[in-house]
Design an enzyme around this catalytic site. Sequence first.
Site, PDB file in Angstrom:
ATOM      1  CG  LEU A 155       2.809   7.621 -24.908  1.00  0.00           C
ATOM      2  CD1 LEU A 155       2.171   7.564 -23.522  1.00  0.00           C
ATOM      3  CD2 LEU A 155       2.544   6.331 -25.662  1.00  0.00           C
ATOM      4  CG  ASP A 156       0.480   9.337 -31.627  1.00  0.00           C
ATOM      5  OD1 ASP A 156       1.521   9.959 -31.887  1.00  0.00           O
ATOM      6  OD2 ASP A 156       0.088   8.355 -32.280  1.00  0.00           O
ATOM      7  CB  ALA A 157      -2.536  14.250 -28.434  1.00  0.00           C
ATOM      8  CG  ASP A 158      -6.119  11.320 -29.967  1.00  0.00           C
ATOM      9  OD1 ASP A 158      -6.490  12.208 -29.173  1.00  0.00           O
ATOM     10  OD2 ASP A 158      -6.200  11.435 -31.199  1.00  0.00           O
ATOM     11  CB  SER A 159      -1.404   7.023 -27.364  1.00  0.00           C
ATOM     12  OG  SER A 159      -1.704   6.819 -28.728  1.00  0.00           O
TER      13      SER A 159
END
Length: 177
Positions: free
Chosen positions: A28-32
């Site tokens: 997962l992306d860091a912001d997700s």
Amino acid sequence: MCQFSAHPSRPTLADYIDIPDIYPAGRLDADSEGLLLLTDDGQLQHNISHPALKQPKTYLAQVEGIADAARLARLRSGVDLGDFVTLPCQARQVEAPDWLWPRNPPIRERHDKPTSWLALTLTEGKNRQVRRMTAAVGLPTLRLVRVAIGQVSLQSHPLWPGEAMEIDPGELSRLKT
């Protein structure tokens, strides 16, 4: 961060999970936020992560703006992102989920800009793809939560951030084919 090795400024899986010899199946992306499957089964990890196997992943995206029929149709048919055109996906507007945990930190709120929620199911997962797709159709993503990988979903296995649970191997066997 979706890794067990240390990160200079963010917590990692090692801060929450103390089980030896398991690895994330995908990232997962860091912001997700949302569902991440961890496994010690190399074949399962490969089947979930490898782009050629096109394992469906479902996301809830809170976006700035209201999704009209034309924007949803563009998302469904594939979006030209400049460096590639996305595969067709499932996209629909949904009600705000009442079962989702509060975001920390909260998303930005603008009183003059309404938000709406989309459910998107993709069979590819390029870097920041959902965010880039929604932005390309004029609906910037404010919050992105992966809620399902194949048939494994957070609605059938409710967890809060940082929580983990074992899943019946029979349920995971469908992800291996």
